[in-house]
Motif scaffolding. Structure first.
Motif, mmCIF file in Angstrom:
data_model
loop_
_atom_site.group_PDB
_atom_site.id
_atom_site.type_symbol
_atom_site.label_atom_id
_atom_site.label_comp_id
_atom_site.label_asym_id
_atom_site.label_seq_id
_atom_site.Cartn_x
_atom_site.Cartn_y
_atom_site.Cartn_z
ATOM 1 N N ASP A 52 -25.575 3.870 52.602
ATOM 2 C CA ASP A 52 -26.003 5.305 53.584
ATOM 3 C C ASP A 52 -27.444 4.316 54.363
ATOM 4 O OD1 ASP A 52 -24.776 7.363 52.133
ATOM 5 O OD2 ASP A 52 -25.911 7.218 50.789
ATOM 6 N N ARG A 53 -28.154 5.381 55.438
ATOM 7 C CA ARG A 53 -29.268 4.972 56.003
ATOM 8 C C ARG A 53 -29.641 3.648 56.635
ATOM 9 N NH1 ARG A 53 -29.785 8.039 52.151
ATOM 10 N NH2 ARG A 53 -30.558 6.594 50.962
ATOM 11 N N VAL A 54 -28.155 2.573 56.325
ATOM 12 C CA VAL A 54 -28.316 1.258 56.908
ATOM 13 C C VAL A 54 -28.553 1.671 58.519
ATOM 14 C CG1 VAL A 54 -27.190 -0.448 57.540
ATOM 15 C CG2 VAL A 54 -26.730 0.544 55.656
ATOM 16 N N LEU A 68 -23.461 -3.875 52.920
ATOM 17 C CA LEU A 68 -24.834 -3.776 53.494
ATOM 18 C C LEU A 68 -25.277 -2.733 52.566
ATOM 19 C CD1 LEU A 68 -25.278 -3.872 57.487
ATOM 20 C CD2 LEU A 68 -26.291 -5.819 55.751
ATOM 21 N N GLY A 69 -26.156 -2.584 51.785
ATOM 22 C CA GLY A 69 -27.027 -1.304 50.665
ATOM 23 C C GLY A 69 -27.885 -0.517 51.326
ATOM 24 N N SER A 70 -27.313 0.650 50.628
ATOM 25 C CA SER A 70 -28.238 1.591 52.152
ATOM 26 C C SER A 70 -29.785 1.788 51.843
ATOM 27 C CB SER A 70 -28.777 3.082 50.338
ATOM 28 O OG SER A 70 -29.305 2.674 49.354
ATOM 29 N N ASP A 71 -30.625 2.287 52.948
ATOM 30 C CA ASP A 71 -31.646 2.000 54.095
ATOM 31 C C ASP A 71 -31.713 0.246 54.288
ATOM 32 O OD1 ASP A 71 -32.816 4.238 53.052
ATOM 33 O OD2 ASP A 71 -32.034 4.051 50.881
ATOM 34 N N SER A 104 -30.312 -2.573 48.398
ATOM 35 C CA SER A 104 -31.020 -1.984 49.840
ATOM 36 C C SER A 104 -32.457 -1.875 49.204
ATOM 37 C CB SER A 104 -30.657 -0.800 48.129
ATOM 38 O OG SER A 104 -29.172 -0.741 47.552
ATOM 39 N N GLY A 105 -33.081 -1.660 49.805
ATOM 40 C CA GLY A 105 -33.918 -2.226 51.476
ATOM 41 C C GLY A 105 -34.394 -3.213 51.978
ATOM 42 N N VAL A 106 -32.692 -4.581 51.702
ATOM 43 C CA VAL A 106 -33.112 -5.539 52.844
ATOM 44 C C VAL A 106 -34.010 -4.555 54.018
ATOM 45 C CG1 VAL A 106 -32.209 -7.467 53.202
ATOM 46 C CG2 VAL A 106 -32.091 -6.717 51.218
ATOM 47 N N VAL A 107 -34.677 -6.013 54.496
ATOM 48 C CA VAL A 107 -35.267 -5.691 55.789
ATOM 49 C C VAL A 107 -35.248 -7.376 56.385
ATOM 50 C CG1 VAL A 107 -37.028 -6.007 57.515
ATOM 51 C CG2 VAL A 107 -37.184 -4.424 55.403
ATOM 52 N N LEU A 108 -33.717 -8.104 57.051
ATOM 53 C CA LEU A 108 -33.744 -8.562 58.116
ATOM 54 C C LEU A 108 -34.116 -8.629 59.647
ATOM 55 C CD1 LEU A 108 -29.941 -9.513 57.118
ATOM 56 C CD2 LEU A 108 -31.296 -9.848 55.901
ATOM 57 N N ASP A 122 -32.315 -6.619 46.322
ATOM 58 C CA ASP A 122 -32.841 -5.224 46.877
ATOM 59 C C ASP A 122 -34.561 -5.463 47.509
ATOM 60 O OD1 ASP A 122 -30.443 -3.771 45.985
ATOM 61 O OD2 ASP A 122 -31.473 -2.971 44.411
ATOM 62 N N ASP A 123 -34.565 -4.955 48.337
ATOM 63 C CA ASP A 123 -36.194 -4.678 48.586
ATOM 64 C C ASP A 123 -36.329 -6.664 49.221
ATOM 65 O OD1 ASP A 123 -35.903 -1.921 48.130
ATOM 66 O OD2 ASP A 123 -36.438 -2.485 45.995
ATOM 67 N N SER A 124 -36.208 -7.211 49.758
ATOM 68 C CA SER A 124 -36.200 -8.511 50.110
ATOM 69 C C SER A 124 -36.977 -8.169 51.405
ATOM 70 C CB SER A 124 -35.742 -9.188 49.760
ATOM 71 O OG SER A 124 -35.770 -10.428 48.155
ATOM 72 N N THR A 125 -37.281 -8.789 51.875
ATOM 73 C CA THR A 125 -37.495 -9.007 53.747
ATOM 74 C C THR A 125 -37.452 -10.666 53.769
ATOM 75 O OG1 THR A 125 -39.253 -7.229 53.614
ATOM 76 C CG2 THR A 125 -39.324 -8.835 54.896
ATOM 77 N N LEU A 126 -36.549 -10.637 55.612
ATOM 78 C CA LEU A 126 -35.992 -12.007 55.933
ATOM 79 C C LEU A 126 -37.308 -12.234 56.986
ATOM 80 C CD1 LEU A 126 -34.515 -12.073 53.078
ATOM 81 C CD2 LEU A 126 -32.695 -12.879 54.600
#
Length: 259
Positions: A52-54, A68-71, A104-108, A122-126
């Motif tokens: 959801d919300r990808v 891909l997890g949510s968000d 979930s919540g990962v930012v690439l 979850d929630d990691s940023t690359l």
């Protein structure tokens, strides 16, 4: 459902959704120029799953086997799930896809490239132009900054910070809460023998234990362990193990008491 000749060209999200090869969660945002490519170089089809919300940005490429997890947010021109092909680290890769899990919540960020078989918690940023090769794992709430290269099979824990422009060699282990400065270089090969099976020795990647801190410009040689909570000063060349809680610096790195 798709013929092999059709799948040699990338398909649209609508095409794949109708074919059962793309599952899309609620309230996803997919840029019309993004590409979904479920067939690998061996001809095998793997589904792609979006939570959801990808959000998927312009020009992004998502390969078969990606989940891909949510968000999760996939930046412009990012590539996720790229199958490995050709010779690398004493193996020949045939372009086979593998399960690639983005939490979930990962930012690439824009330009990131993640090969098949990567897992990001979850929630990691690359950051921009981060490269994660086949089989890399990253824990939750970690930050990998721009222009970082992480080679095959490396394991990065949770709460890790890697600053820009560093190189993490194959099979390196980075435990939870480790901090690596900018431009850190790691080595896993003492012999520097390439494509000579009769003489190649096993690789010896470095190991960074819980909560250690490594300054910018540090070089860590093959087989080295940097102990828990240790501090390595900027510009050091680490040629021997660093004890837990030690402070070392210099070329070669030594503790203040032994210099």
């Amino acid at each position: 459902m798709y013929t092999h000749s059709f799948m040699q060209a990338a398909a649209t999200a609508t095409d794949l959704h109708h074919a059962g090869l793309l599952a899309v969660g609620e309230q996803c945002t997919i840029h019309p120029s993004s590409v979904f490519w479920p067939q690998d170089m061996t001809g095998k089809l793997r589904p792609i799953v979006l939570g959801d919300r990808v959000v998927i940005g312009a020009g992004a490429v998502v390969h078969g086997g990606v989940r891909l997890g949510s968000d999760a947010r996939i930046g412009h021109r990012a590539i996720v799930g790229e199958p490995e092909y050709g010779y690398a680290v004493r193996n020949v890769y045939v372009g086979a896809a593998a399960e690639t899990v983005i939490g979930s919540g990962v930012v690439l960020r824009a330009g990131a490239v993640l090969y098949a078989g990567v897992t990001v918690g979850d929630d990691s940023t690359l950051g921009h132009h981060v490269l994660l090769r086949t089989g890399v794992t990253v824990g939750s709430s970690s930050q990998l900054a721009a222009n970082l290269t992480v080679e095959r099979g490396a394991r990065i824990g949770s709460g890790v910070r890697c600053s820009p422009g560093s190189h993490i060699t194959a099979d390196t282990v980075i435990a939870d809460r480790v901090f690596l400065g900018a431009g850190v270089r790691t080595v896993n090969d003492k012999e520097l023998i390439w494509r000579d099976p009769a003489h190649e020795q096993p690789l010896r990647p470095p190991h960074f234990e819980y909560g250690c801190r490594v300054g910018s410009g540090v070089v860590v040689m093959a087989g080295i362990t940097v102990g828990a909570r240790a501090l390595v000063g900027a510009g050091a060349v680490v040629t021997r193990n660093v004890a837990p809680d030690a402070v070392v610096y210099g070329v070669p790195a030594r503790t203040a008491a032994t210099r």
